[in-house]
Design a protein around this motif. Sequence first.
Motif, PDB file in Angstrom:
ATOM      1  N   LEU A   2       0.852  -1.187   0.000  1.00 27.03           N
ATOM      2  CA  LEU A   2       0.000   0.000   0.000  1.00 27.03           C
ATOM      3  C   LEU A   2       0.886   1.234   0.000  1.00 27.03           C
ATOM      4  CD1 LEU A   2      -2.926   1.166   0.276  1.00 27.03           C
ATOM      5  CD2 LEU A   2      -2.465   1.297   2.737  1.00 27.03           C
ATOM      6  N   GLN A   3       0.708   2.093  -1.004  1.00 28.13           N
ATOM      7  CA  GLN A   3       1.477   3.335  -1.123  1.00 28.13           C
ATOM      8  C   GLN A   3       0.610   4.504  -0.638  1.00 28.13           C
ATOM      9  OE1 GLN A   3       4.579   4.067  -2.598  1.00 28.13           O
ATOM     10  NE2 GLN A   3       5.134   2.181  -3.664  1.00 28.13           N
ATOM     11  N   VAL A   4       1.031   5.161   0.444  1.00 24.42           N
ATOM     12  CA  VAL A   4       0.259   6.251   1.041  1.00 24.42           C
ATOM     13  C   VAL A   4       1.094   7.530   1.056  1.00 24.42           C
ATOM     14  CG1 VAL A   4      -0.909   7.096   3.120  1.00 24.42           C
ATOM     15  CG2 VAL A   4      -1.059   4.672   2.498  1.00 24.42           C
ATOM     16  N   LEU A   5       0.472   8.630   0.662  1.00 30.93           N
ATOM     17  CA  LEU A   5       1.074   9.959   0.773  1.00 30.93           C
ATOM     18  C   LEU A   5       0.285  10.761   1.802  1.00 30.93           C
ATOM     19  CD1 LEU A   5       2.868  12.378  -0.161  1.00 30.93           C
ATOM     20  CD2 LEU A   5       1.111  12.832  -1.907  1.00 30.93           C
ATOM     21  N   ASP A  54      -1.669   4.896  -3.745  1.00 26.08           N
ATOM     22  CA  ASP A  54      -3.006   4.301  -3.644  1.00 26.08           C
ATOM     23  C   ASP A  54      -3.957   5.219  -2.885  1.00 26.08           C
ATOM     24  OD1 ASP A  54      -2.328   1.621  -4.791  1.00 26.08           O
ATOM     25  OD2 ASP A  54      -1.004   1.571  -3.040  1.00 26.08           O
ATOM     26  N   LEU A  55      -3.406   5.974  -1.926  1.00 31.12           N
ATOM     27  CA  LEU A  55      -4.231   6.817  -1.072  1.00 31.12           C
ATOM     28  C   LEU A  55      -3.407   8.023  -0.632  1.00 31.12           C
ATOM     29  CD1 LEU A  55      -6.658   5.657   1.687  1.00 31.12           C
ATOM     30  CD2 LEU A  55      -4.960   7.392   2.241  1.00 31.12           C
ATOM     31  N   MET A  84      -2.611  11.069 -10.814  1.00 26.42           N
ATOM     32  CA  MET A  84      -2.868   9.698 -10.360  1.00 26.42           C
ATOM     33  C   MET A  84      -4.371   9.500 -10.186  1.00 26.42           C
ATOM     34  SD  MET A  84       0.145   9.578  -7.454  1.00 26.42           S
ATOM     35  CE  MET A  84       1.802  10.143  -7.865  1.00 26.42           C
ATOM     36  N   PRO A  85      -5.105   9.313 -11.284  1.00 24.11           N
ATOM     37  CA  PRO A  85      -6.570   9.259 -11.237  1.00 24.11           C
ATOM     38  C   PRO A  85      -7.137   8.196 -10.301  1.00 24.11           C
ATOM     39  CG  PRO A  85      -5.781   9.413 -13.501  1.00 24.11           C
ATOM     40  CD  PRO A  85      -4.582   9.171 -12.650  1.00 24.11           C
ATOM     41  N   ASN A  86      -6.399   7.143 -10.062  1.00 22.61           N
ATOM     42  CA  ASN A  86      -6.916   6.061  -9.218  1.00 22.61           C
ATOM     43  C   ASN A  86      -6.551   6.209  -7.747  1.00 22.61           C
ATOM     44  OD1 ASN A  86      -8.108   4.653 -11.401  1.00 22.61           O
ATOM     45  ND2 ASN A  86      -6.115   3.810 -11.959  1.00 22.61           N
ATOM     46  N   CYS A  87      -5.861   7.272  -7.412  1.00 26.92           N
ATOM     47  CA  CYS A  87      -5.475   7.504  -6.019  1.00 26.92           C
ATOM     48  C   CYS A  87      -6.688   7.986  -5.224  1.00 26.92           C
ATOM     49  CB  CYS A  87      -4.360   8.543  -5.944  1.00 26.92           C
ATOM     50  SG  CYS A  87      -3.860   8.979  -4.265  1.00 26.92           S
ATOM     51  N   LYS A  88      -7.002   7.300  -4.141  1.00 31.47           N
ATOM     52  CA  LYS A  88      -8.097   7.726  -3.268  1.00 31.47           C
ATOM     53  C   LYS A  88      -7.614   8.901  -2.420  1.00 31.47           C
ATOM     54  CE  LYS A  88     -10.236   3.147  -2.865  1.00 31.47           C
ATOM     55  NZ  LYS A  88      -9.328   2.412  -3.767  1.00 31.47           N
TER      56      LYS A  88
END
Length: 216
Positions: A2-5, A54-55, A84-88
């Motif tokens: 899981l990639q989180v910013l 991802d988020l 990143m269109p799919n990033c929540k």
Amino acid sequence: MLQVLAIDDHGVVLEGYHSIFKMLDNFNELKFTKAHDCRSGYEIIESHREIPFDLAILDYSIPQFLEKHLHSGEDMAMLLREAMPNCKIIMMTMHKEMEIMSSILQKVIPEGFINKSDCTTDELADGFKAVLSNSTYYSKTILNFLKRQEKGILLDDVDIKIILLLSKGIKNKNLCKYIPLSDSAIEKRKYKIKRTLDVTGDDEALINEARSQGYI
């Protein structure tokens, strides 16, 4: 993985978010990336275009990056939507002003929207879990704002200006110096505002209710 910013100008807040994610079990491995302002956030996003997040958890009030016309977490969210269109996206804020909440909801359409004053650590964890599970999560303040919108319980700019002036200590007899309306027209406005917000008390009660509902 899981990639989180996470972008927030308070290091302790970022550490708090990181700790919450380390307690979750929605993933096998976590990469948690931190930024403190629009500039560092921009640089990180640009360097991760090939490996998108991802988020993202974005605070609304963060230092600007004027060279790229990035002034807030909302601007960072719009950049992420493009890169990143799919990033929540989970928006975080202490603000309750109608124009800020409305703008974020209409432009960003975040998967999560949390007013920091609403949530405990456990509730934040529930919000993060919900978004990771492809649900949306809006905290109490945001949900109340949406309910007011649905019911049409919204005040116009003049109504809000009257409340703001009262909150700054301007006397009723002097409101006409700031608003191009007669004393009687202002009083009628105040009566309508109190009915709209279901306030039966004095001006102080009106100010408190308007503040609790995020109008000022």
